[in-house]
Design a protein around this motif. Structure first.
Motif, mmCIF file in Angstrom:
data_model
loop_
_atom_site.group_PDB
_atom_site.id
_atom_site.type_symbol
_atom_site.label_atom_id
_atom_site.label_comp_id
_atom_site.label_asym_id
_atom_site.label_seq_id
_atom_site.Cartn_x
_atom_site.Cartn_y
_atom_site.Cartn_z
ATOM 1 N N LYS A 1 29.996 53.639 32.434
ATOM 2 C CA LYS A 1 30.100 52.234 32.840
ATOM 3 C C LYS A 1 29.463 52.005 34.210
ATOM 4 O O LYS A 1 28.722 51.031 34.410
ATOM 5 C CB LYS A 1 31.574 51.805 32.887
ATOM 6 C CG LYS A 1 32.166 51.500 31.518
ATOM 7 C CD LYS A 1 33.613 51.055 31.660
ATOM 8 C CE LYS A 1 34.249 50.761 30.297
ATOM 9 N NZ LYS A 1 35.674 50.389 30.411
ATOM 10 N N ILE A 2 29.756 52.906 35.148
ATOM 11 C CA ILE A 2 29.205 52.770 36.505
ATOM 12 C C ILE A 2 27.682 52.889 36.475
ATOM 13 O O ILE A 2 26.965 52.114 37.124
ATOM 14 C CB ILE A 2 29.821 53.825 37.448
ATOM 15 C CG1 ILE A 2 31.303 53.489 37.714
ATOM 16 C CG2 ILE A 2 29.057 53.917 38.763
ATOM 17 C CD1 ILE A 2 32.077 54.568 38.439
ATOM 18 N N THR A 3 27.175 53.858 35.724
ATOM 19 C CA THR A 3 25.724 54.070 35.633
ATOM 20 C C THR A 3 25.027 52.870 34.999
ATOM 21 O O THR A 3 23.978 52.417 35.478
ATOM 22 C CB THR A 3 25.416 55.349 34.823
ATOM 23 O OG1 THR A 3 26.050 56.462 35.467
ATOM 24 C CG2 THR A 3 23.922 55.597 34.730
ATOM 25 N N LYS A 4 25.603 52.351 33.912
ATOM 26 C CA LYS A 4 25.008 51.182 33.254
ATOM 27 C C LYS A 4 25.009 49.962 34.185
ATOM 28 O O LYS A 4 24.043 49.194 34.206
ATOM 29 C CB LYS A 4 25.770 50.868 31.963
ATOM 30 C CG LYS A 4 25.399 51.781 30.804
ATOM 31 C CD LYS A 4 26.057 51.332 29.521
ATOM 32 C CE LYS A 4 25.606 52.202 28.335
ATOM 33 N NZ LYS A 4 26.260 51.801 27.078
ATOM 34 N N LYS A 5 26.091 49.783 34.907
ATOM 35 C CA LYS A 5 26.190 48.650 35.841
ATOM 36 C C LYS A 5 25.139 48.790 36.946
ATOM 37 O O LYS A 5 24.489 47.810 37.336
ATOM 38 C CB LYS A 5 27.599 48.617 36.452
ATOM 39 C CG LYS A 5 27.825 47.503 37.469
ATOM 40 C CD LYS A 5 27.857 46.148 36.795
ATOM 41 C CE LYS A 5 28.370 45.048 37.726
ATOM 42 N NZ LYS A 5 27.574 44.818 38.921
#
Length: 890
Positions: A750-754
């Motif tokens: 989630k953090i990487t995609k954001k």
């Protein structure tokens, strides 16, 4: 009814034909000793929807056969373990790229590769009487079906009685006979006006005239008018259900304008670096042959097709014929290459080329995807709508199907054959006389232009594989389609008034001395009781060998004394129909007679009846009655009875998901009683495993929240009791460690995609993207979560999270989690119950949609939860015409 052999179709004169009359001695000879049964008779119900299991059994073969080997039952506990295929594959498969598999529709899967349908005892179904738990489910279903049929008889008499009070008895009319087939539209008849709980004065033709939309429904709202002429055209919904019925409803339109059809783009040759190889030699092909090769090369990931020997054989036959037509294949030096062995063809480079193209498209920016979409819509826009009697109506399938490989359903004998490109010279246009005829593509002309206002299609052509005609029709939401649906369900409601008489009549004729009459009555029994399709004769050399009731062959029916009939044949779409049915003894006796020597494999069981004759006979009972109407009536009437048994007050505190499950349970029971089965989806076990993990994940979250309460106030353990804080047994230490690893990885993703999304936005705004340092800073939260879980596992304590945590706040969170668990469990049970039952078939085609609208109103369930957008558009007439009327009945 005439029994003359002259009445029989020529096709049925081949093989062994039953005698035209049945003598008393012959009739008596079919009576065999009836053994005692431990269970009460369950005639008229399917007692098994799966393979024969257990020990070998004696099968009664009137032609002298002795025994048949038993097949193994598939009844075993559901396993959610990942059972991947073996690495050992045939030579051809070594070139197949291990790309992500596209799961085909279960109907496309070859019969040989499918699991047989399950025993009905393994199918989830709500049972009302818990005191009868020792009875087989087949017997319970038989009792339920018998109750429904008994109620149907009462309802028919009550309706006829109420109509005689309202109006004088109509003069007896002469019966109209008509030739029809099971695939033809139901004959036109006047809608039935009937009283329902004293509301006859309010309604006409079963429709409420008020335009009030149902409460809580997603009925289309009338928007403010726009300046766009196109929007003006489609702003007002055509409420045809409030209009008076025309004198001649065979005329479908008076004016019709449209833009024709959209042809697929021309073939773009492959780059020179991409070639089909034969025995290691790259081939030079003419564009038409190269395009055909790409059809196979682009679908190497669809292994159930490309590994199918029939698929390979048909493709190779058509491909080599095309090579011959286009000058053959050559090597890079221009030397001719003879293509003789399919196994030596290597499509791998082609597959890689198309795979890379697909990956590149997926990687397109949002802006590029949007631009491409707008470009496509601009091309499609003129074809998307037509003017039908001056109204703007949506066209359903305006695209001409592109060339490719025919797949078919089940074990279709023509699977793999090349579907040729359709040219304008093959297309017939149907349009109004005064309308401008659409221009054919440059250099081409239409096959023909006609002005048939009794037809509802806009364009038509014949495809080359099966010789079937393809039609461009209006979308399912169009008025003409809605009218057809309305007529179909009104015809079923009309049958409701006469069903008792029809059943008594065919039951009487089961003992007729005339063979044709007895065969007709037996066929009607099977169609009514077991929802068998009537069936049509076909050329089995060129079509899949699918059958229905009237076209059953000797080998499709096995008899087991005293009253068990085993059906085993390929039904519609080549789906295997296997069922053990307990029938009325007279029906068993009749089938025994229809199979008597000298009949053998390949001979027709119903050799003196075909579909046209059956439907013609049915029209004697009721104008427009065909075999199809029985399926619609039985499904709708059963659903109506089941829904009426639901008391809204008893379920008012249930969640929406639980109420939806109630609806699906009723629909499931209809599907089982009407034999709407399907094969288990290839991804079902994987989906159920994910659903189970979601439920366990919610339970884990609930347990952690409870432990946080102890962190806030340790005295709560004594106050609430130790059991309140006990972890559920299924949440083992091993599972928790795995789940924590999943949560950690999920947060990292989630953090990487954001981070990536934020950078894409900055680049689009022509700003400097965030540095990788920022990404690493954000990922610290993942390390913190990992450290938190390690600490919890070691200390067996959970620190309270959030701002100002309190016992009250945490208890509120537990309540919400409980609600989520309840919804997930309802969804899981629903999905598991639906794995082998096709709910869509009954809901879309056979259950009157007005019943779903009434359920929605009574139970307070948004119609969106019962009908997706496409069905809301298709059944808008049902949603709008019923409104919030609680008294409407089927």
């Amino acid at each position: 009814m005439s029994s003359s052999e002259d009445d029989m179709p020529l096709a049925r004169s081949n093989g062994h034909l039953s005698a035209s009359r049945i003598s008393k001695s012959e009739d008596k000879a079919m009576d065999g000793p009836v053994s005692d049964k431990s269970q009460p008779s369950a005639a008229g119900i399917s007692i098994r929807n799966g393979p024969v299991n257990g020990d070998p059994m004696d099968i009664d073969h009137p032609n002298g056969g002795a025994k048949r080997k038993a097949r193994q039952s598939i009844s075993k506990p559901v396993s959610y373990k990942d059972e991947s295929d073996s690495d050992d594959v045939p030579p051809l498969a070594k070139r197949l790229k291990a790309a992500p598999k596209k799961e085909p529709d279960s109907d496309d899967e070859p019969i040989a590769k499918r699991k047989l349908p399950p025993s009905i005892n393994e199918t989830s179904l709500p049972v009302e009487d818990s005191s009868d738990d020792d009875q087989p489910l087949g017997v319970k279903l038989a009792k339920k079906k018998a109750q429904i049929e008994k109620q149907a008889e009462k309802d028919a008499k009550a309706i006829r009685a109420s109509e005689t009070k309202v109006k004088k008895p109509a003069a007896k009319r002469a019966v109209k006979k008509e030739e029809s087939s099971d695939d033809e539209p139901i004959a036109k008849s006047k809608p039935v006006k009937r009283a329902t709980n004293g509301t006859a004065a309010k309604k006409a033709n079963g429709l409420k005239m008020e335009k009030t939309p149902a409460k809580g429904k997603a009925a289309p709202k009338k928007e403010a008018k726009s300046n766009s002429p196109d929007e003006d055209d489609e702003e007002e919904a055509h409420e045809w259900w409030n209009e008076q019925k025309p004198d001649d409803d065979s005329i479908k339109w008076t004016t019709l304008e449209h833009s024709g059809v959209l042809f697929p783009p021309e073939y773009e040759p492959l780059p020179k670096s991409v070639r089909l190889y034969y025995d290691g030699t790259p081939l030079e092909l003419q564009p038409e042959a190269e395009e055909a090769a790409t059809f196979f090369g682009s679908m190497l990931n669809s292994e159930n097709n490309v590994k199918n020997p029939v698929f390979q054989k048909n493709f190779f036959s058509d491909f080599t014929a095309l090579l011959k037509k286009t000058g053959g294949a050559k090597d890079k030096n221009g030397n001719k290459v003879e293509i003789k062995d399919f196994a030596k063809l290597d499509f791998e480079p082609m597959y890689e080329h198309f795979r890379k193209q697909s990956e590149e498209k997926k990687a397109w920016s949002k802006e590029k995807k949007q631009a491409e979409k707008e470009k496509r819509l601009k091309i499609e826009e003129p074809f998307m709508f037509c003017k039908w009697d001056g109204r703007k109506e949506k066209v359903g399938n305006f695209r001409v199907e592109p060339p490719g490989l025919f797949r078919g359903r089940g074990e279709h004998p023509k699977t793999g054959k090349i579907k040729k490109r359709v040219l304008p010279e093959q297309v017939t246009i149907n349009i109004g006389k005064e309308a401008k005829v659409p221009q054919a593509p440059a250099g081409h002309k239409w096959k023909a232009v006609q002005h048939d206002n009794k037809a509802t299609w806009l364009a038509m052509w014949q495809e080359n594989v099966n010789g079937n005609y393809k039609y461009v029709m209006l979308s399912a939401s169009a008025a003409v389609k809605g009218k057809a649906d309305f007529k179909k369900f009104e015809k079923a409601r009309e049958l409701k008034k006469r069903i008792d008489f029809i059943r008594k009549d065919y039951e009487k004729k089961l003992k007729s001395e005339m063979m044709q009459e007895r065969q007709m009555a037996t066929a009607m029994y099977l169609i009514d009781k077991f929802a068998l399709r009537a069936g049509n004769e076909k050329d089995t050399e060129n079509e899949a060998d699918t059958v229905g009731c009237c076209s059953l062959k000797f080998e499709h029916v096995t008899l087991r004394e005293p009253d068990i009939v085993i059906f085993d044949f390929l039904g519609k779409d080549s789906i295997r129909y296997y069922d053990e049915c307990q029938v009325d003894r007279q029906v068993f006796k009749n089938l025994k007679m229809f199979k008597k020597p000298p009949k053998e494999d390949g001979d027709d069981i119903f050799d003196r009846v075909n579909t046209s004759q059956l439907n013609k006979h049915l029209s004697n009972y009721m104008e427009g009655l065909t075999a199809k109407v029985f399926r619609t009536y039985n499904a709708s009437y059963t659903m109506s009875n089941l829904l009426q048994q639901l008391n809204p007050d008893e379920h008012k505190n249930k969640t929406i998901n639980e109420k939806v499950k109630l609806y699906n349970d009723c629909n499931r029971e209809v599907a089982i009683l009407c034999n709407h089965k399907r094969t288990v989806g290839a991804k079902h076990e994987e989906q159920m495993e994910k659903m189970t993990d979601r439920i366990k994940g919610a339970k884990y979250q609930k347990w952690r929240t409870k432990m946080m309460i102890l962190d806030v106030d340790p005295k709560q353990k004594k106050k609430k009791g130790a059991d309140f804080f006990t972890r559920e047994e299924e949440l083992t230490d091993e599972w928790i460690i795995q789940h924590q690893a999943f949560l950690i990885e999920e947060q990292r993703t989630k953090i990487t995609k954001k981070f990536q999304k934020d950078n894409e936005k900055l680049v689009a705004e022509k700003k400097k993207p965030l540095p990788e340092k920022e990404h690493k800073e954000r990922l610290k939260a993942v390390k913190e979560l990992e450290a938190k879980f390690k600490k919890e596992n070691k200390s067996k304590k959970v620190e309270a999270e959030g701002r100002g945590p309190s016992v009250e706040k945490l208890e509120g969170q537990i309540k919400k989690i409980d609600e989520r668990i309840k919804n997930l469990e309802a969804q899981s049970a629903d999905r598991e119950g639906n794995k082998e039952v096709a709910l869509g078939t009954s809901k879309i085609n056979y259950i009157d949609p007005r019943l779903s609208v009434v359920f929605s109103n009574k139970m307070g369930v948004p119609i969106e939860r019962l009908f997706p957008k496409t069905l809301r558009e298709k059944f808008n007439w049902a949603i709008q015409s019923i409104g919030d009327d609680p008294d409407w009945e089927f």
